[in-house]
Design a protein around this motif. Structure first.
Motif, PDB file in Angstrom:
ATOM      1  N   GLN A   5      -8.266   6.334   7.820  1.00 36.18           N
ATOM      2  CA  GLN A   5      -9.167   5.673   6.868  1.00 36.18           C
ATOM      3  C   GLN A   5      -8.932   4.159   6.893  1.00 36.18           C
ATOM      4  OE1 GLN A   5      -8.338   6.895   2.767  1.00 36.18           O
ATOM      5  NE2 GLN A   5      -6.549   8.035   3.464  1.00 36.18           N
ATOM      6  N   ARG A  30      -8.499  -2.435   0.946  1.00 36.04           N
ATOM      7  CA  ARG A  30      -7.381  -2.635   0.015  1.00 36.04           C
ATOM      8  C   ARG A  30      -6.618  -3.916   0.339  1.00 36.04           C
ATOM      9  NH1 ARG A  30      -6.602   2.092  -2.986  1.00 36.04           N
ATOM     10  NH2 ARG A  30      -8.489   3.335  -2.706  1.00 36.04           N
ATOM     11  N   ILE A  84       0.859  -1.178   0.000  1.00 33.64           N
ATOM     12  CA  ILE A  84       0.000   0.000   0.000  1.00 33.64           C
ATOM     13  C   ILE A  84       0.894   1.227   0.000  1.00 33.64           C
ATOM     14  CG2 ILE A  84      -1.683   1.360   1.289  1.00 33.64           C
ATOM     15  CD1 ILE A  84      -2.815  -1.240   2.393  1.00 33.64           C
ATOM     16  N   GLU A 141      -1.563  -1.035  -4.163  1.00 37.26           N
ATOM     17  CA  GLU A 141      -2.760  -0.219  -4.038  1.00 37.26           C
ATOM     18  C   GLU A 141      -2.342   1.128  -3.477  1.00 37.26           C
ATOM     19  OE1 GLU A 141      -6.033  -0.689  -4.644  1.00 37.26           O
ATOM     20  OE2 GLU A 141      -5.968  -2.782  -5.323  1.00 37.26           O
ATOM     21  N   GLU A 142      -2.979   2.196  -3.940  1.00 35.20           N
ATOM     22  CA  GLU A 142      -2.660   3.532  -3.450  1.00 35.20           C
ATOM     23  C   GLU A 142      -3.755   4.034  -2.523  1.00 35.20           C
ATOM     24  OE1 GLU A 142      -3.030   7.710  -5.540  1.00 35.20           O
ATOM     25  OE2 GLU A 142      -1.080   6.836  -6.059  1.00 35.20           O
ATOM     26  N   ILE A 143      -3.343   4.576  -1.376  1.00 30.89           N
ATOM     27  CA  ILE A 143      -4.248   5.307  -0.502  1.00 30.89           C
ATOM     28  C   ILE A 143      -3.650   6.695  -0.339  1.00 30.89           C
ATOM     29  CG2 ILE A 143      -5.277   5.488   1.796  1.00 30.89           C
ATOM     30  CD1 ILE A 143      -5.283   2.485   1.972  1.00 30.89           C
ATOM     31  N   SER A 148       2.427  -1.563   4.334  1.00 32.11           N
ATOM     32  CA  SER A 148       2.080  -0.183   4.032  1.00 32.11           C
ATOM     33  C   SER A 148       3.089   0.735   4.681  1.00 32.11           C
ATOM     34  CB  SER A 148       0.678   0.155   4.550  1.00 32.11           C
ATOM     35  OG  SER A 148       0.376   1.537   4.340  1.00 32.11           O
ATOM     36  N   ILE A 189      -3.302   6.302   6.468  1.00 32.23           N
ATOM     37  CA  ILE A 189      -4.130   5.116   6.658  1.00 32.23           C
ATOM     38  C   ILE A 189      -4.793   5.105   8.030  1.00 32.23           C
ATOM     39  CG2 ILE A 189      -2.897   3.642   5.030  1.00 32.23           C
ATOM     40  CD1 ILE A 189      -1.402   2.415   7.416  1.00 32.23           C
ATOM     41  N   ASN A 202     -10.994   1.869   4.551  1.00 29.56           N
ATOM     42  CA  ASN A 202     -10.418   1.855   3.212  1.00 29.56           C
ATOM     43  C   ASN A 202      -9.174   0.974   3.173  1.00 29.56           C
ATOM     44  OD1 ASN A 202      -9.868   2.496   0.532  1.00 29.56           O
ATOM     45  ND2 ASN A 202      -8.975   4.487   1.020  1.00 29.56           N
ATOM     46  N   THR A 203      -8.352   1.077   4.205  1.00 29.57           N
ATOM     47  CA  THR A 203      -7.135   0.268   4.275  1.00 29.57           C
ATOM     48  C   THR A 203      -7.467  -1.222   4.311  1.00 29.57           C
ATOM     49  OG1 THR A 203      -5.996   2.046   5.464  1.00 29.57           O
ATOM     50  CG2 THR A 203      -5.034  -0.164   5.614  1.00 29.57           C
ATOM     51  N   ASN A 212       1.007   4.944   0.619  1.00 30.76           N
ATOM     52  CA  ASN A 212       0.159   5.866   1.385  1.00 30.76           C
ATOM     53  C   ASN A 212       0.857   7.211   1.547  1.00 30.76           C
ATOM     54  OD1 ASN A 212      -0.807   6.207   4.834  1.00 30.76           O
ATOM     55  ND2 ASN A 212      -1.987   6.804   3.058  1.00 30.76           N
TER      56      ASN A 212
END
Length: 362
Positions: free
Chosen positions: A70, A77, A38, A60-62, A92, A67, A73-74, A40
């Motif tokens: 959110q 992902r 991830i 995956e991008e956050i 991440s 994180i 959302n994390t 982030n």
């Protein structure tokens, strides 16, 4: 369902977190198990996401927030990489001050998703140059003294401390750094060169065989140390497109280097610094990626364009010790001078520039 491992890779700006995660993922994908990453950050348009994808890793991008703010959302992902790509471990990074991971990430995962995930070691990456700030010599590397607090707290919170960039050290220097970390750390210390792959197999084995101890570190988020450290940092992200006005192919490696140099000189004039500046330029499948860890250092390139070209898509991420508005002017001036000197047209698609304490950015 078998639990998936999740861990955070933290550390000071420019310590090599992304390079370490890519090196780990490439090794583990080939020899151990599928890994997801991830990317982030507090802002959008991330160099790290593009670089990770170019490496072939699952990513995956956050963006636009840590994180820790959110977690739903994390978790989504992580599940996506588990179910879609077969990831057995997801790493991440964490942006901003890089502290408070146990309280704001690990404990949330345990509280809400302990049936799905188990927590790997909170891994803090340190680089030799910035580590000197807290070593006995108390080196002055032209960063605000408030940032020492971040580095000290990151090391204190870690389950595992990893000294990166050892390819730049002699054997006596390496031993001096390891001796210091052995004295101040209450957790295991490992040494790697993420760029060259040294120590990556040993680090990978450790990460899959150890969990987090959830070290309790008292962090006074309302106190002066934390707030002052936050207050000196500005985030800048820009995505743009450069092309020659006459369609001729030119050396865009040199142009990218001049852009970074223009920003570096502007920061020096304002007595600012760039704890980390990253630039990524793409032409077709060819790309250049450079990194600057301070105005007193040379830009280092992980890769350069293989051919001259007539256009380049560019992403610039800068984390600087300069107020947002003045730094935005520095970046604009550097770009304007570059375009005028080389006869370039520039189309800017996205720009953001904000301080850590700006409203809505925590």
């Amino acid at each position: 369902m078998e639990k998936i491992e999740f861990l955070v890779v933290s550390g000071f700006l420019g310590a090599g977190k992304t390079t370490t995660m890519i090196a780990l993922a490439e090794y583990m994908d080939a020899h151990m198990q599928k890994v997801g990453i991830i990317a982030n950050d507090l802002g959008a348009q991330l160099v790290d996401t593009n670089l990770t994808r170019e490496s072939g890793c699952t990513v995956e991008e956050i963006a636009s927030g840590c994180i820790c703010y959110q977690m739903e959302n994390t978790v989504d992902r992580i599940r996506r990489m588990r179910d879609g790509a077969g990831a057995k471990l997801v790493m991440s990074d964490i942006p901003g001050c890089g502290v408070g991971t146990v309280e704001h990430v690990y404990k949330q995962v345990l509280r809400d998703n302990s049936d799905e995930f188990w927590l790997g070691p909170l891994t803090v990456i340190v680089d030799p140059e910035r580590l000197r700030m807290i070593m006995p010599e108390q080196a002055d590397i032209n960063l605000p003294p408030e940032l020492k607090y971040l580095l000290e707290t990151q090391v204190e919170e870690a389950d595992l401390v990893v000294l990166n960039k050892i390819d730049k050290l002699s054997e006596p220097e390496l031993q001096r750094y390891l001796d210091f970390l052995g004295e101040v750390c209450e957790v295991p210390v490992m040494a790697i060169s993420a760029r060259e792959g040294t120590g990556i197999p040993q680090l990978a084995e450790y990460l899959v065989s150890h969990g987090s101890s959830l070290r309790e570190v008292e962090i006074d988020y309302a106190g002066p140390d934390y707030s002052q450290a936050e207050g000196v940092l500005t985030w800048y992200n820009r995505r743009l497109y450069l092309k020659t006005q006459d369609g001729s192919a030119v050396d865009f490696n040199a142009i990218v280097d001049e852009l970074v140099e223009g920003i570096r000189m502007g920061l020096i004039e304002r007595k600012g610094n760039a704890p980390h500046l990253k630039v990524y330029g793409l032409n077709g499948e060819d790309f250049v990626k450079g990194s600057l860890i301070g105005v007193d250092y040379d830009t280092e390139y992980e890769r350069e364009l293989e051919h001259d070209c007539a256009n380049l898509r560019v992403i610039l991420n800068a984390r600087v010790t300069c107020p947002a508005r003045p730094f935005s002017r520095i970046a604009d001036d550097a770009l304007d001078e570059l375009c005028e000197e080389h006869g370039l047209d520039c189309q800017v698609f996205f720009t953001e520039c904000f301080g850590m304490t700006d409203e809505g950015r925590r």
